[in-house]
Design a protein around this motif. Structure first.
Motif, short mmCIF file in Angstrom:
data_model
loop_
_atom_site.label_atom_id
_atom_site.label_comp_id
_atom_site.label_asym_id
_atom_site.label_seq_id
_atom_site.Cartn_x
_atom_site.Cartn_y
_atom_site.Cartn_z
N GLY A 71 0.78 -1.23 0.00
CA GLY A 71 0.00 0.00 0.00
C GLY A 71 0.81 1.28 0.00
N ALA A 72 2.15 1.18 -0.19
CA ALA A 72 2.99 2.38 -0.12
C ALA A 72 3.43 2.86 -1.50
N SER A 73 2.95 2.25 -2.55
CA SER A 73 3.36 2.63 -3.89
C SER A 73 2.39 3.65 -4.47
N VAL A 74 2.10 3.59 -5.76
CA VAL A 74 1.26 4.61 -6.39
C VAL A 74 0.07 4.03 -7.16
N ASP B 258 -3.02 1.60 -3.40
CA ASP B 258 -1.90 1.97 -2.53
C ASP B 258 -2.26 3.25 -1.78
N LEU B 259 -2.86 3.08 -0.62
CA LEU B 259 -3.43 4.20 0.12
C LEU B 259 -2.63 4.64 1.34
N ILE B 260 -1.66 3.83 1.75
CA ILE B 260 -0.93 4.10 3.00
C ILE B 260 -0.23 5.46 2.96
N HIS B 261 0.49 5.74 1.89
CA HIS B 261 1.20 7.01 1.78
C HIS B 261 0.24 8.19 1.91
N ASP B 262 -0.85 8.16 1.15
CA ASP B 262 -1.81 9.26 1.18
C ASP B 262 -2.47 9.41 2.55
N VAL B 263 -2.83 8.29 3.17
CA VAL B 263 -3.48 8.35 4.48
C VAL B 263 -2.53 8.91 5.53
N LEU B 264 -1.30 8.39 5.59
CA LEU B 264 -0.36 8.84 6.62
C LEU B 264 0.07 10.29 6.41
N PHE C 17 9.51 5.82 4.57
CA PHE C 17 9.85 6.02 5.97
C PHE C 17 9.51 7.45 6.35
N GLY C 18 8.89 7.62 7.50
CA GLY C 18 8.54 8.96 7.97
C GLY C 18 8.21 8.96 9.45
N ILE D 112 7.36 2.95 8.92
CA ILE D 112 8.04 2.37 7.78
C ILE D 112 6.98 1.60 6.98
N GLY D 113 6.96 1.85 5.69
CA GLY D 113 6.04 1.18 4.79
C GLY D 113 6.81 0.29 3.84
N LEU D 114 6.67 -1.02 4.01
CA LEU D 114 7.37 -1.98 3.16
C LEU D 114 6.56 -2.22 1.88
N PRO D 115 7.24 -2.56 0.79
CA PRO D 115 6.53 -2.89 -0.44
C PRO D 115 5.64 -4.12 -0.25
N GLY D 116 4.63 -4.24 -1.10
CA GLY D 116 3.70 -5.36 -0.99
C GLY D 116 4.16 -6.63 -1.68
N ASN D 117 5.00 -6.53 -2.69
CA ASN D 117 5.48 -7.75 -3.35
C ASN D 117 6.36 -8.53 -2.39
N PRO D 118 6.19 -9.86 -2.33
CA PRO D 118 6.89 -10.66 -1.32
C PRO D 118 8.40 -10.52 -1.34
N VAL D 119 9.02 -10.59 -2.49
CA VAL D 119 10.48 -10.52 -2.54
C VAL D 119 10.96 -9.11 -2.22
N ALA D 120 10.26 -8.09 -2.71
CA ALA D 120 10.61 -6.71 -2.41
C ALA D 120 10.52 -6.45 -0.90
#
Length: 133
Positions: A5-8, A12-18, A40-41, A49-57
């Protein structure tokens, strides 16, 4: 800590919400593959910290950033488990991002040799077919 949820993308709403709640952004979208949407913020006294959603990322970012951050918060030192290896096959040049690739590691006369998988999609936990000897 959030996962995904940290991408675009549309979901991906985490960035906008936070940031809407007043989070001060220290960094977002790093020059790394996989893992570009790492965020990170600070929201007041809380670090986010917002980690990517793809498993390997998410796994790569956890190893490089989250583990170090948690060790520091706990007053412990952090050591990366990194060893040098010779590249076992030619690879195409990358762009300006730092690439972390999945590979088979073998020892050859005391030297580690890393042969990358042919497919490196960040959502793939296992690559098939395996590289050939």
């Amino acid at each position: 800590m959030t996962l995904g949820g940290a991408s675009v993308g549309d979901h991906d709403l985490i960035h906008d919400v936070l940031t809407g709640e007043g989070m001060t952004l220290d960094f977002w979208k790093i020059a790394m593959r996989p893992g570009k949407p790492l965020m990170f913020g600070r929201l007041g006294d809380t670090r986010c910290i917002g980690l990517p959603g793809n498993p390997v990322a998410s796994l790569v970012c956890s190893q490089l950033f989250l583990n170090r951050w948690l060790a520091r918060l706990g007053g412990r030192s952090h050591r990366q488990n990194v060893r040098e290896a010779r590249l076992g096959t030619a690879m195409a040049a990358n762009d300006l991002r730092q690439d972390y690739v999945r590979a088979v590691i073998k020892e050859d006369a005391g030297t580690l040799v890393a042969t990358p998988f042919g497919i490196q999609d960040s959502s793939m936990l296992r690559c098939w077919p395996m590289p050939m000897d």
